[in-house]
Design a protein around this motif. Structure first.
Motif, short mmCIF file in Angstrom:
data_model
loop_
_atom_site.label_atom_id
_atom_site.label_comp_id
_atom_site.label_asym_id
_atom_site.label_seq_id
_atom_site.Cartn_x
_atom_site.Cartn_y
_atom_site.Cartn_z
N GLY A 230 -3.30 17.61 13.00
CA GLY A 230 -3.97 16.33 12.79
C GLY A 230 -3.28 15.53 11.71
O GLY A 230 -2.77 16.08 10.73
N THR A 231 -3.18 14.21 11.91
CA THR A 231 -2.59 13.32 10.91
C THR A 231 -3.49 12.11 10.70
O THR A 231 -4.22 11.69 11.60
CB THR A 231 -1.19 12.82 11.35
N TYR A 232 -3.43 11.59 9.49
CA TYR A 232 -4.16 10.36 9.13
C TYR A 232 -3.20 9.46 8.38
O TYR A 232 -2.39 9.93 7.56
CB TYR A 232 -5.37 10.68 8.25
N ASP A 233 -3.24 8.14 8.66
CA ASP A 233 -2.38 7.22 7.92
C ASP A 233 -3.12 5.95 7.59
O ASP A 233 -4.05 5.55 8.30
CB ASP A 233 -1.10 6.91 8.70
N ALA A 234 -2.69 5.32 6.51
CA ALA A 234 -3.23 4.03 6.07
C ALA A 234 -2.06 3.10 5.81
O ALA A 234 -1.15 3.44 5.05
CB ALA A 234 -4.07 4.19 4.81
N ARG A 235 -2.09 1.92 6.44
CA ARG A 235 -1.03 0.93 6.31
C ARG A 235 -1.61 -0.29 5.60
O ARG A 235 -2.45 -1.00 6.15
CB ARG A 235 -0.48 0.57 7.68
N THR A 236 -1.17 -0.50 4.37
CA THR A 236 -1.74 -1.54 3.52
C THR A 236 -0.68 -2.58 3.21
O THR A 236 0.37 -2.27 2.64
CB THR A 236 -2.26 -0.94 2.20
N TYR A 237 -0.95 -3.84 3.56
CA TYR A 237 0.01 -4.92 3.37
C TYR A 237 -0.16 -5.56 2.00
O TYR A 237 -1.28 -5.66 1.47
CB TYR A 237 -0.16 -5.97 4.47
N ALA A 238 0.97 -6.01 1.43
CA ALA A 238 0.94 -6.62 0.10
C ALA A 238 0.12 -7.91 0.12
O ALA A 238 -0.55 -8.24 -0.86
CB ALA A 238 2.36 -6.88 -0.38
N ARG A 239 0.17 -8.65 1.22
CA ARG A 239 -0.65 -9.86 1.36
C ARG A 239 -1.89 -9.54 2.18
O ARG A 239 -1.79 -8.93 3.25
CB ARG A 239 0.14 -10.96 2.06
#
Length: 833
Positions: A230-239
């Motif tokens: 199992g994998t989890y990811d979070a993609r957070t943009y600077a703007r």
């Protein structure tokens, strides 16, 4: 371009191997990276520190630098890739520090120059007998390739940086194993300028990506593990909000179950299946929730031959307006063959389907490559590689075809190249070739292209690209000398041909045509003698050809004239022995003729063009050399290769044209065409049944070429452009005792055509369409051995495609019917696996 480094892929690498792949690899990687060293030794062996330098330098040809669907720009690239790797092994630990750079310079497009580099450090520390901690950090600068869906069409490629890190722990307890890890990437994209000089803002693409994964395994047997991951990811943009007013932050996860092999030699890898999802902060961006599957397999099919297979599915980031992401489903196959202790060959194919979420776009990307590495000395290799890229899309502007050819030198440490089970180099049975006189005869086929330019009164200047084809018969005689493993000869040729094209527009318009009927030539040919007494030769000739031209104009006057033109001709050919004296010949040559004026009442047009002529024949050598030694080349099994050559493409246009002036309706029948160079890849399987050979072959190319009809200003302007093809053929042939193969081919080809038709001032009524058509391909060719596993080929084929027909939308509509054809000669090289 930004490599497709998804969190799923990165975490899978950490969970499976304890290592992360770099994020900046380019899709078009024609220059092999400088090979530093194999640092995969176990952490328990003490060896101190080792410093390994590497260097690769070479030149590449790129047929479509900007990855455009039409009018591609080609260029030469010069690359230099130095590297330095410091590795250390100790009791229970290991450390690796590396730096690599790639400098790329374009000859004609300096705005595409780039400097990419990577710095990384990684290490392992054993914590107990069956457990270890591993991690690494890296920093890379790279550029986005023009093939990327996110390319912003700046005057320079988009440069980005990636600061990355990973950390993991692995542990095994008897039959149970556990691996847990995390990854981090900090991506920054630089702004670029557009053609008008305005700044294109890329800062809304800057983001941090964090991933966590866990893999639990259970040993079903000593060599097979069952696992869940199992994998989890979070993609957070600077703007918080991008340039299109959307929030692109997202969270995703994947869960899979599978089986993996362990401690096996012939077949190793893993298979898995599960579920993949990605959810976005902005409700206007559609979420992704799809089943997923994957595979990473490596099979040692035979001593010295390895087949690698990869299947993956991943959610890729994009900032295209209205799109949340695209789901890539990829399948890749790679064959590697250690031919002998110096030569290694490889061939591969990758297929990717990209489904965009939020917009109606779907891309299909085909990548194929064939390459060889030849060890010149212990520390120096010669690399050669051909790569084909094709993207087909339901968005025509996203399509492209691209060919890349690379030749370079690479320095490495010289170890590991000699495979433990590499087959011994078979002694080449070069045989002998009789010197002295020879004669022969053959039949062939030729294609002629002619560019006609002139003045057209109120319509201004005129340009038309015309082409025709026809059969020919040839007699040849010569005298040759065998000088060691080389052969040199002087030869005379007498050829009668029936090649013509016609421009016929009636009533009250122009009718003109050109026929080529006869050719006389003197040639010098020479080349290397191959195993089995086969001969690969190049030819240079001085020839004189006769052209008959006819011209009739609106007032009923007509003119006929004959022109005899001298030209230099250059060609390639193969002579394959059938017995002590008898040989078969395949030969293709191209002649470019100086232009000549064709006069008519009130003016003249300039005719200029070239002729490509293929000959298949047989000859008899009168010399007394012994019969060539039979070759030990094996024709059975799989093979792959690359090829390129002279592509003559055209259309028979039948049209009804309407206009306000008299005559209000005209009949138009014309042979249009042009020529270009085509590159492609092929792969197949064949088997011998005694002297009879049968097999199947697939092929693909990604070339752009076109013919044009232009009247400027005013008048009708139209064109047809070839945008690549792929297909399959059956091959049936005769295998000689000397390693040669004479074959016929027949199959089906699918090709894409772009057709434009400009009439009148109303641009909305102009035609600009893309069509895919199937065609029937028939051809002949010869394969002859270079070594036991490597062969060279000369192939000629004729293809006729289904017609493209349409009616324009003006009040006085034209009706058009384009029947497209192709005459193609290719020289190629392949490897039998």
């Amino acid at each position: 371009m930004l490599a497709k480094r998804t969190l799923a892929a990165a975490l899978s690498a950490v969970l499976l191997q304890g290592a992360c792949e770099a994020a900046y690899a380019q899709m078009l990687q024609t220059a092999p990276r400088a090979d530093a060293s194999d640092t995969s030794n176990s952490a328990g062996t003490s060896s101190g520190f080792k410093l390994v330098p590497g260097l690769a330098a070479g030149v590449s040809y790129d047929s479509n630098v900007y990855a455009t669907p039409s009018q591609p720009q080609s260029d030469l690239l010069f690359t230099l890739s130095p590297s330095l790797q410091l590795t250390g092994q100790g009791e229970g630990h290991s450390l690796s520090l590396g730096v690599q750079a790639t400098e790329t310079r374009y000859r004609s497009n300096p705005t595409e120059d780039s400097t990419d580099y990577q710095l990384d450090a990684s290490g392992r520390q054993r914590v107990n007998a069956n457990g270890e901690v591993f991690g690494g950090v890296g920093y890379a600068q790279a550029h986005e390739d023009r093939t990327s869906p996110d390319d912003v069409l700046g005057t320079r490629p988009t440069v980005f940086t990636d600061a990355s890190a990973y950390l993991g722990l692995s542990q095994r307890w008897s039959a149970v194993s556990l691996r847990v890890g995390g990854t981090f990437d900090h991506l920054l994209f630089r702004n670029v300028r557009d053609a008008a000089g305005d700044t294109i803002d890329n800062a809304d693409r800057n983001r941090d990506v964090v991933g966590i994964g866990l893999r639990l395994g259970y040993a079903l047997s000593p060599h097979v593990d069952l696992f869940t991951q199992g994998t989890y990811d979070a993609r957070t943009y600077a703007r918080r909000i991008d340039d299109n007013g959307l929030r692109r932050d997202s969270q995703g996860d994947s869960w899979v179950m599978g089986v993996a092999s362990r401690d096996t030699r012939d077949l190793r890898g893993e298979l898995y299946a599960g579920w993949l999802s990605q959810h976005y902060a902005d409700p206007r961006l559609p979420a992704v929730a799809v089943p997923t599957a994957g595979a990473r397999l490596s099979w040692q099919a035979a001593p010295g031959t390895t087949l690698d297979a990869n299947l993956s599915r991943a959610v890729e980031e994009t900032t295209l307006p209205g799109t949340s992401s695209y789901v890539d489903t990829s399948l890749g196959l790679q064959l590697r063959r250690v031919v002998n202790d110096r030569l290694t060959a490889r061939a591969g194919v990758d297929l990717t389907r990209s489904d965009f979420r939020g917009i109606a776009r779907r891309d299909d990307l085909l990548g194929a490559d064939v390459g060889m590495s030849y060890r010149i000395s212990r520390n120096l290799l010669l690399d050669a590689n051909y790569q084909l890229l094709q993207r087909r899309s339901n968005v025509p502007d996203a399509e492209y075809g691209r060919n890349a050819i690379y030749v370079g030198l690479r320095m490495d440490r010289g170890a590991g190249i000699l495979a433990e089970h590499a087959p011994a180099m078979a002694s080449a049975s070069w045989g002998a070739l009789a010197g002295g006189f020879y004669i022969g005869a053959g039949a062939g086929h030729g294609a002629m292209d002619t560019r006609v330019t002139g003045l057209r009164g109120e319509h201004g200047t005129y340009r038309g690209d015309f082409a025709g084809q026809g059969a020919s018969e040839t007699l040849f005689a010569g005298y040759g000398l065998a000088i060691g493993r080389w052969y040199l000869a002087a030869e005379a040729n007498l050829e009668n041909s029936r090649i013509d094209w016609l421009h016929d527009k009636t009533p009250s318009s122009r009718v003109f045509a050109t026929d080529q009927r006869r050719t006389r030539s003197l040639a010098i040919l020479g080349g290397p003698l191959l195993p089995g007494g086969n001969l690969l030769f190049a030819s240079a000739a001085r020839l004189r050809a006769g052209f008959d031209s006819r011209y009739a104009v609106e007032d009923g006057t007509s003119q006929a004239q004959g022109n005899a033109r001298w030209a230099n001709a250059y060609g390639l050919g193969i002579d394959a022995p059938l017995s002590r004296h008898l040989f078969a010949r395949a030969h293709y040559q191209v002649a470019h003729f100086e232009g000549y004026d064709v006069r008519y009442e009130g003016g003249e047009d300039r005719f200029a063009g070239s002729v490509g002529q293929f000959l298949l024949g047989a000859g008899w050598r009168f010399g007394g050399a012994p019969e060539p030694t039979p070759s030990d080349a094996d024709l059975d099994g799989f093979y792959a290769g690359a090829q390129g050559g002279d592509n003559r493409f055209g259309s028979r246009l039948d049209a009804i044209q309407r206009q306000a002036e008299v005559p209000q309706v005209t009949q138009f029948r014309t042979d249009f065409g042009g020529r270009g160079t085509q590159f492609g890849a092929f792969a197949g399987y064949g088997h011998r049944f005694g002297p009879v050979y049968a097999g199947i072959e697939v092929e693909s190319d990604a070339d752009n070429m076109a013919w044009y009809h232009e009247k400027q200003p005013g008048g009708r302007t139209f064109s047809t452009e070839w945008r690549g093809s792929y297909g399959a053929s059956l091959r049936l042939g005769y295998a000689t005792r000397y390693g040669g193969l004479l074959y016929l081919r027949g199959g089906r080809i699918k090709a894409r055509f772009a057709t434009t038709y400009v009439k009148g001032e109303n641009a909305s009524a102009w035609v600009d369409r893309n069509d895919t058509r199937n065609g029937s391909r028939f051809g002949v060719g010869m394969d002859v051995p270079l070594t036991k596993a490597v062969f060279v080929r000369l192939d000629y084929s004729v293809t006729h495609f289904g017609a493209i027909a349409f009616t324009t939308t003006q009040a006085r509509a034209d009706q058009l019917h384009f029947a497209n054809w192709q005459y193609l000669m290719r020289i190629g090289a392949g490897v039998r696996f």
